[in-house]
Write an enzyme that holds these catalytic residues in place. Structure first.
Site, PDB file in Angstrom:
ATOM      1  N   ARG A   1      12.966  -0.172  -3.653  1.00 54.18           N
ATOM      2  CA  ARG A   1      12.164  -0.525  -4.822  1.00 54.18           C
ATOM      3  C   ARG A   1      12.795   0.035  -6.086  1.00 54.18           C
ATOM      4  NH1 ARG A   1       6.137   1.687  -6.417  1.00 54.18           N
ATOM      5  NH2 ARG A   1       5.315  -0.253  -7.236  1.00 54.18           N
TER       6      ARG A   1
ATOM      7  N   ASN B   1      -3.565   5.814 -10.305  1.00 58.84           N
ATOM      8  CA  ASN B   1      -3.799   5.701 -11.757  1.00 58.84           C
ATOM      9  C   ASN B   1      -4.943   4.770 -12.124  1.00 58.84           C
ATOM     10  OD1 ASN B   1      -1.565   7.456 -12.315  1.00 58.84           O
ATOM     11  ND2 ASN B   1      -0.224   5.752 -11.794  1.00 58.84           N
TER      12      ASN B   1
ATOM     13  N   ASP C   1      -2.909  -2.640  -2.374  1.00 54.82           N
ATOM     14  CA  ASP C   1      -2.505  -1.653  -3.382  1.00 54.82           C
ATOM     15  C   ASP C   1      -3.202  -0.303  -3.162  1.00 54.82           C
ATOM     16  OD1 ASP C   1      -1.123  -0.670  -5.681  1.00 54.82           O
ATOM     17  OD2 ASP C   1      -2.946  -0.959  -6.858  1.00 54.82           O
TER      18      ASP C   1
ATOM     19  N   HIS D   1       3.260  -7.313  -8.042  1.00 51.56           N
ATOM     20  CA  HIS D   1       2.140  -7.697  -8.902  1.00 51.56           C
ATOM     21  C   HIS D   1       2.531  -8.784  -9.926  1.00 51.56           C
ATOM     22  CE1 HIS D   1       1.338  -3.976  -6.982  1.00 51.56           C
ATOM     23  NE2 HIS D   1       1.497  -3.164  -7.983  1.00 51.56           N
TER      24      HIS D   1
ATOM     25  N   TYR E   1       9.452  -3.564  -9.792  1.00 50.98           N
ATOM     26  CA  TYR E   1       8.175  -3.393 -10.496  1.00 50.98           C
ATOM     27  C   TYR E   1       8.446  -3.286 -11.995  1.00 50.98           C
ATOM     28  CZ  TYR E   1       3.389  -1.614 -11.302  1.00 50.98           C
ATOM     29  OH  TYR E   1       2.093  -1.461 -11.729  1.00 50.98           O
TER      30      TYR E   1
ATOM     31  N   CYS F   1       0.876  -1.171   0.000  1.00 47.93           N
ATOM     32  CA  CYS F   1       0.000   0.000   0.000  1.00 47.93           C
ATOM     33  C   CYS F   1       0.917   1.226   0.000  1.00 47.93           C
ATOM     34  CB  CYS F   1      -0.937  -0.013   1.202  1.00 47.93           C
ATOM     35  SG  CYS F   1      -0.082  -0.253   2.757  1.00 47.93           S
TER      36      CYS F   1
ATOM     37  N   SER G   1       5.997   6.326  -6.896  1.00 45.98           N
ATOM     38  CA  SER G   1       6.828   7.163  -7.767  1.00 45.98           C
ATOM     39  C   SER G   1       6.541   8.654  -7.610  1.00 45.98           C
ATOM     40  CB  SER G   1       6.623   6.747  -9.225  1.00 45.98           C
ATOM     41  OG  SER G   1       5.258   6.864  -9.573  1.00 45.98           O
TER      42      SER G   1
ATOM     43  N   TYR H   1       2.067  11.540 -11.963  1.00 41.51           N
ATOM     44  CA  TYR H   1       0.675  11.771 -11.591  1.00 41.51           C
ATOM     45  C   TYR H   1       0.678  12.511 -10.263  1.00 41.51           C
ATOM     46  CZ  TYR H   1       1.430   7.720  -8.520  1.00 41.51           C
ATOM     47  OH  TYR H   1       1.930   6.847  -7.582  1.00 41.51           O
TER      48      TYR H   1
HETATM   49  O1  LIG Z   1       0.533   0.943  -6.849  1.00 41.97           O
HETATM   50  C1  LIG Z   1       1.283   0.330  -7.594  1.00 41.97           C
HETATM   51  O2  LIG Z   1       2.021  -0.530  -7.151  1.00 41.97           O
HETATM   52  C2  LIG Z   1       1.273   0.619  -8.995  1.00 41.97           C
HETATM   53  C3  LIG Z   1       1.343   1.830  -9.592  1.00 41.97           C
HETATM   54  C4  LIG Z   1       1.842   3.043  -8.943  1.00 41.97           C
HETATM   55  C5  LIG Z   1       3.229   2.898  -8.488  1.00 41.97           C
HETATM   56  O3  LIG Z   1       3.734   1.825  -8.292  1.00 41.97           O
HETATM   57  C6  LIG Z   1       4.065   4.094  -8.270  1.00 41.97           C
HETATM   58  O4  LIG Z   1       3.602   5.213  -8.500  1.00 41.97           O
HETATM   59  O5  LIG Z   1       5.217   3.935  -7.880  1.00 41.97           O
HETATM   60  C7  LIG Z   1       0.913   1.892 -10.971  1.00 41.97           C
HETATM   61  O6  LIG Z   1       0.891   0.849 -11.638  1.00 41.97           O
HETATM   62  O7  LIG Z   1       0.564   3.000 -11.417  1.00 41.97           O
END
Ligand SMILES: O=C(O)/C=C(\CC(=O)C(=O)O)C(=O)O
Length: 296
Positions: free
Chosen positions: A120, A254, A249, A176, A152, A28, A73, A45
């Site tokens: 990460r 997004n 999550d 994921h 990721y 989360c 991010s 975003y």
């Molecule tokens: O919530 C998640 O894990 C996935 C995200 C956002 C993300 O990872 C981030 O902004 O770093 C996504 O696919 O937009």
């Protein structure tokens, strides 16, 4: 960038499924509050504030005991909001940071003291401008004792990621499941490639997360109740029960076009982990080994 997005459900339902005592929501995020913790100038975003009070209220509403807060991010490499949320949790949260690979040993030690247990590496082009593998490997080699790396990426780059992942000298957790196309089913090429990755090392873990993303209508999936996700992911959980963790999550960045009810996301748990033993491993034993090893 101007409009601040809202991707979370305003009033999630109470799940039918009750998690076991000690259950960990191990994926989360927190956003801001922006006035105190501004977003990165490079953020792709700009979300509305989703701070620790909201996160902990959701944790209690859904029946969880602890959170693992993953730096998103939009906060770049400034982990202040994540650290603040961990500090406010009364020991019930730990976290995963995103760092400048040039970070010093002292700064890493300070993150450890603040409850961080991993870093990460985000390879999604829509979220980050660049992901320097050589620098990532350098910092991965000098992490504090017991930390891991969270990665990721999307399924289409799994093969090109393999040499990089092979070279990581600490345990690896895949966000994921590397975003497989769950409409291919449990034996489709994406799941096969992901299983080959898991079989390549016994210290690669995965998050059985994100039905709302992986089985979204906008991705050609079914949407809630995410039957493709349940069918594709349950066999993976069954076959790798000691390396799977789970998370909501929340706040689902997004996903503003297809806002998920977190109660329904929790109700995915017994569908992908149909026995009590699998659920205890996925929700308690496994995340405790990664994030609270001193208690497990
Ligand atoms: O919530 C998640 O894990 C996935 C995200 C956002 C993300 O990872 C981030 O902004 O770093 C996504 O696919 O937009």
């Amino acid at each position: 960038m101007s409009d601040r997005i809202v991707s979370w459900h305003p009033a999630p339902s109470k799940p039918s499924y009750t998690p076991p005592p000690g259950a960990v929501d191990a994926h989360c995020h927190v956003f801001g509050p922006m006035a105190e913790f501004p977003f990165s100038a490079k953020a792709k975003y700009l979300p509305q504030d989703a701070g620790p009070d909201m996160l902990f209220a959701l944790r209690d509403h859904l029946g969880f005991s602890r959170n693992v807060i993953v730096q998103a991010s939009c906060h770049g490499t400034d982990n202040a909001a994540t650290l603040d949320a961990i500090a406010r949790s009364g020991g019930k949260a730990r976290g995963v940071a995103v760092v400048d690979p040039a970070i010093s040993a002292d700064e890493l030690a300070a993150l450890h003291a603040g409850g961080i247990r991993g870093i990460r590496f985000n390879f999604l082009k829509r979220l980050v401008d660049n992901a320097p593998k050589d620098k990532f490997l350098e910092v991965a080699a000098r992490l504090p004792e017991g930390w891991h790396v969270v990665i990721y990426f999307e399924a289409d780059i799994l093969e090109e990621m393999r040499p990089f992942i092979d070279a990581i000298p600490v345990p690896v957790v895949i966000d994921h499941m590397g975003r497989p196309d769950v409409t291919q089913g449990p034996d489709g090429p994406d799941m096969k490639a992901f299983r080959a990755l898991l079989d390549s090392r016994d210290d690669i873990w995965f998050k059985a997360t994100c039905p709302e993303r992986l089985d979204a209508r906008k991705e050609g999936g079914m949407g809630d109740p995410w039957d493709n996700f349940a069918a594709a992911v349950a066999p993976l959980v069954a076959d790798y029960p000691d390396r799977v963790i789970w998370g909501t999550d929340w706040p689902h960045p997004n996903m503003q076009d297809e806002i998920a009810d977190d109660g329904h996301i929790v109700d995915m748990i017994p569908r992908i982990a149909p026995t009590e033993e699998l659920r205890r491993k996925m929700l308690v034993t496994n995340p405790m080994r990664l994030y609270w090893p001193e208690e497990s």
